[in-house]
Motif scaffolding. Structure first.
Motif, PDB file in Angstrom:
ATOM      1  N   SER A 100      -8.870   6.439   0.456  1.00 51.10           N
ATOM      2  CA  SER A 100      -8.234   7.547  -0.309  1.00 51.10           C
ATOM      3  C   SER A 100      -7.645   7.216  -1.514  1.00 51.10           C
ATOM      4  O   SER A 100      -7.519   7.900  -2.574  1.00 51.10           O
ATOM      5  CB  SER A 100      -7.431   8.362   0.840  1.00 51.10           C
ATOM      6  OG  SER A 100      -6.365   7.584   1.022  1.00 51.10           O
ATOM      7  N   MET A 101      -6.963   6.215  -1.429  1.00 50.68           N
ATOM      8  CA  MET A 101      -6.351   5.414  -2.507  1.00 50.68           C
ATOM      9  C   MET A 101      -7.137   5.223  -3.835  1.00 50.68           C
ATOM     10  O   MET A 101      -6.852   5.187  -4.776  1.00 50.68           O
ATOM     11  CB  MET A 101      -5.016   4.283  -2.117  1.00 50.68           C
ATOM     12  CG  MET A 101      -3.881   4.683  -1.512  1.00 50.68           C
ATOM     13  SD  MET A 101      -2.629   3.568  -1.490  1.00 50.68           S
ATOM     14  CE  MET A 101      -3.477   2.540  -0.449  1.00 50.68           C
ATOM     15  N   GLY A 102      -8.315   4.588  -3.441  1.00 50.44           N
ATOM     16  CA  GLY A 102      -9.348   4.189  -4.228  1.00 50.44           C
ATOM     17  C   GLY A 102      -9.890   5.457  -4.938  1.00 50.44           C
ATOM     18  O   GLY A 102     -10.054   5.510  -6.120  1.00 50.44           O
ATOM     19  N   ILE A 103     -10.140   6.750  -4.212  1.00 53.14           N
ATOM     20  CA  ILE A 103     -10.553   7.661  -4.736  1.00 53.14           C
ATOM     21  C   ILE A 103      -9.388   8.329  -5.829  1.00 53.14           C
ATOM     22  O   ILE A 103      -9.755   8.849  -6.721  1.00 53.14           O
ATOM     23  CB  ILE A 103     -10.839   8.722  -3.611  1.00 53.14           C
ATOM     24  CG1 ILE A 103     -12.145   8.152  -3.065  1.00 53.14           C
ATOM     25  CG2 ILE A 103     -11.215  10.378  -4.134  1.00 53.14           C
ATOM     26  CD1 ILE A 103     -12.389   9.104  -1.752  1.00 53.14           C
ATOM     27  N   GLY A 104      -8.221   8.368  -5.397  1.00 55.46           N
ATOM     28  CA  GLY A 104      -7.012   8.674  -6.170  1.00 55.46           C
ATOM     29  C   GLY A 104      -7.111   7.996  -7.490  1.00 55.46           C
ATOM     30  O   GLY A 104      -6.947   8.431  -8.568  1.00 55.46           O
ATOM     31  N   MET A 105      -7.443   6.577  -7.370  1.00 54.22           N
ATOM     32  CA  MET A 105      -7.208   5.709  -8.398  1.00 54.22           C
ATOM     33  C   MET A 105      -8.305   6.129  -9.486  1.00 54.22           C
ATOM     34  O   MET A 105      -8.179   6.365 -10.666  1.00 54.22           O
ATOM     35  CB  MET A 105      -7.274   4.514  -8.087  1.00 54.22           C
ATOM     36  CG  MET A 105      -6.927   3.597  -9.403  1.00 54.22           C
ATOM     37  SD  MET A 105      -5.332   3.483  -9.832  1.00 54.22           S
ATOM     38  CE  MET A 105      -4.422   2.534  -8.648  1.00 54.22           C
TER      39      MET A 105
ATOM     40  N   GLU B  10       0.725  -1.134  -0.124  1.00 50.57           N
ATOM     41  CA  GLU B  10       0.030   0.202   0.071  1.00 50.57           C
ATOM     42  C   GLU B  10       0.924   1.140   0.047  1.00 50.57           C
ATOM     43  O   GLU B  10       0.437   2.242  -0.465  1.00 50.57           O
ATOM     44  CB  GLU B  10      -1.056   0.031   1.062  1.00 50.57           C
ATOM     45  CG  GLU B  10      -1.879  -1.016   0.939  1.00 50.57           C
ATOM     46  CD  GLU B  10      -2.744  -1.349   2.219  1.00 50.57           C
ATOM     47  OE1 GLU B  10      -2.604  -0.538   3.168  1.00 50.57           O
ATOM     48  OE2 GLU B  10      -3.842  -1.965   2.354  1.00 50.57           O
ATOM     49  N   ALA B  11       2.084   1.192   0.663  1.00 52.03           N
ATOM     50  CA  ALA B  11       2.847   2.311   0.742  1.00 52.03           C
ATOM     51  C   ALA B  11       3.346   2.660  -0.752  1.00 52.03           C
ATOM     52  O   ALA B  11       3.442   3.771  -1.397  1.00 52.03           O
ATOM     53  CB  ALA B  11       4.117   2.021   1.650  1.00 52.03           C
ATOM     54  N   LEU B  12       4.084   1.630  -1.510  1.00 55.35           N
ATOM     55  CA  LEU B  12       4.272   1.434  -2.758  1.00 55.35           C
ATOM     56  C   LEU B  12       3.110   2.369  -3.704  1.00 55.35           C
ATOM     57  O   LEU B  12       3.622   2.928  -4.550  1.00 55.35           O
ATOM     58  CB  LEU B  12       4.873   0.239  -3.359  1.00 55.35           C
ATOM     59  CG  LEU B  12       5.080   0.301  -5.150  1.00 55.35           C
ATOM     60  CD1 LEU B  12       6.476   0.933  -5.171  1.00 55.35           C
ATOM     61  CD2 LEU B  12       5.164  -1.349  -5.176  1.00 55.35           C
ATOM     62  N   MET B  13       1.869   1.798  -3.529  1.00 53.52           N
ATOM     63  CA  MET B  13       1.037   2.395  -4.345  1.00 53.52           C
ATOM     64  C   MET B  13       0.822   3.808  -4.194  1.00 53.52           C
ATOM     65  O   MET B  13       0.545   4.747  -4.992  1.00 53.52           O
ATOM     66  CB  MET B  13      -0.475   1.391  -4.034  1.00 53.52           C
ATOM     67  CG  MET B  13      -0.509   0.078  -4.593  1.00 53.52           C
ATOM     68  SD  MET B  13      -0.607   0.119  -6.201  1.00 53.52           S
ATOM     69  CE  MET B  13      -2.132   0.804  -6.784  1.00 53.52           C
ATOM     70  N   GLY B  14       0.744   4.261  -2.438  1.00 55.76           N
ATOM     71  CA  GLY B  14       0.417   5.523  -2.425  1.00 55.76           C
ATOM     72  C   GLY B  14       1.799   6.729  -2.755  1.00 55.76           C
ATOM     73  O   GLY B  14       1.310   7.418  -3.461  1.00 55.76           O
ATOM     74  N   PHE B  15       2.885   6.042  -3.075  1.00 58.65           N
ATOM     75  CA  PHE B  15       3.844   7.061  -3.271  1.00 58.65           C
ATOM     76  C   PHE B  15       4.179   6.877  -4.817  1.00 58.65           C
ATOM     77  O   PHE B  15       4.252   7.864  -5.470  1.00 58.65           O
ATOM     78  CB  PHE B  15       5.153   6.304  -2.713  1.00 58.65           C
ATOM     79  CG  PHE B  15       5.397   6.717  -1.272  1.00 58.65           C
ATOM     80  CD1 PHE B  15       5.349   8.141  -0.699  1.00 58.65           C
ATOM     81  CD2 PHE B  15       5.867   5.934  -0.463  1.00 58.65           C
ATOM     82  CE1 PHE B  15       5.438   8.432   0.479  1.00 58.65           C
ATOM     83  CE2 PHE B  15       5.812   6.175   0.951  1.00 58.65           C
ATOM     84  CZ  PHE B  15       5.769   7.578   1.316  1.00 58.65           C
ATOM     85  N   GLY B  16       3.595   5.682  -5.379  1.00 54.23           N
ATOM     86  CA  GLY B  16       3.796   5.587  -7.028  1.00 54.23           C
ATOM     87  C   GLY B  16       2.561   6.713  -7.388  1.00 54.23           C
ATOM     88  O   GLY B  16       2.826   7.193  -8.476  1.00 54.23           O
ATOM     89  N   MET B  17       1.447   6.395  -6.905  1.00 52.33           N
ATOM     90  CA  MET B  17       0.302   7.211  -7.313  1.00 52.33           C
ATOM     91  C   MET B  17       0.639   8.819  -7.038  1.00 52.33           C
ATOM     92  O   MET B  17       0.475   9.653  -7.951  1.00 52.33           O
ATOM     93  CB  MET B  17      -1.199   6.919  -6.596  1.00 52.33           C
ATOM     94  CG  MET B  17      -1.704   5.638  -6.866  1.00 52.33           C
ATOM     95  SD  MET B  17      -2.983   5.174  -5.858  1.00 52.33           S
ATOM     96  CE  MET B  17      -4.176   6.340  -6.251  1.00 52.33           C
ATOM     97  N   ALA B  18       1.260   9.119  -5.968  1.00 50.79           N
ATOM     98  CA  ALA B  18       1.570  10.516  -5.751  1.00 50.79           C
ATOM     99  C   ALA B  18       2.581  11.013  -6.849  1.00 50.79           C
ATOM    100  O   ALA B  18       2.646  12.161  -7.432  1.00 50.79           O
ATOM    101  CB  ALA B  18       2.289  10.678  -4.361  1.00 50.79           C
ATOM    102  N   ALA B  19       3.507  10.237  -7.424  1.00 49.22           N
ATOM    103  CA  ALA B  19       4.519  10.506  -8.207  1.00 49.22           C
ATOM    104  C   ALA B  19       3.867  10.449  -9.820  1.00 49.22           C
ATOM    105  O   ALA B  19       4.254  11.618 -10.402  1.00 49.22           O
ATOM    106  CB  ALA B  19       5.645   9.417  -8.577  1.00 49.22           C
TER     107      ALA B  19
END
Length: 186
Positions: free
Chosen positions: A174-179, A40-49
């Motif tokens: 929040s990651m789902g919303i970001g996606m 999940e950390a990888l997904m969060g930082f990858g989505m941020a980038a």
């Protein structure tokens, strides 16, 4: 990500904060928390980038295939765990979506990342949008009771920040919303 800069910066902040909290969860005393927190950390930082506005920074051409390779490796790692849990199956869909978006960005011209008029939404993008929209709605519905019943009768200070299930659910939401936001810009 393309479009107005301020929503993209809000998405960057949300995804980076989510990734940071997931790193905190990796120090949890609860093994289940630690197990999923790294992905999940990888997904969060990858989505941020990936959400950084193109006007602020345009990644070099080799960055998109690199993103695809990193998330492809994460998808392969998640594939083994997905046999045991629906949550890991969701991680598999998320990493596959990141690979898809990375490859789409690598294949499109730098100045134009949208579909041509009259061609509509690509089938894969539409399917991922439907999945993540459903996930967001379901996660939001599950989060409301979790906030009311969390803690198991313990005082609020007794649970460490990395062990709070309602915060983990909020991060996933929040990651789902970001996606969904990122897929809408495809």
């Amino acid at each position: 990500m393309h479009g107005p800069a301020w929503p993209a910066w809000l998405l960057v902040a949300l995804c980076a904060a989510t990734g940071a909290y997931c790193l905190l969860r990796m120090r949890s005393g609860v093994e289940e928390q630690r197990r999923s927190a790294g992905g999940e950390a990888l997904m969060g930082f990858g989505m941020a980038a990936m959400a950084v506005p193109a006007a602020a920074f345009t990644p070099p051409g080799w960055a998109w295939p690199l993103y695809a390779a990193v998330f492809g490796a994460a998808a392969l790692r998640t594939l083994r765990a997905a046999r045991d849990s629906l949550h890991h199956l969701h991680h598999l869909v998320g990493t596959a979506a990141m690979v898809y978006m990375s490859l789409a960005m690598a294949a499109s011209p730098a100045t134009h990342h949208h579909t041509h008029p009259g061609t509509g939404v690509p089938l894969v993008t539409g399917a991922l949008l439907a999945y993540f929209t459903g996930y967001v709605l379901l996660s939001g519905a599950r989060l409301v009771p979790a906030a009311v019943t969390s803690g198991g009768g313990r005082p609020p200070g007794a649970v460490r920040w990395g062990d709070r299930p309602e915060l983990a659910r909020a991060c996933r939401l929040s990651m789902g919303i970001g996606m969904v936001a990122m897929l809408l810009t495809m």
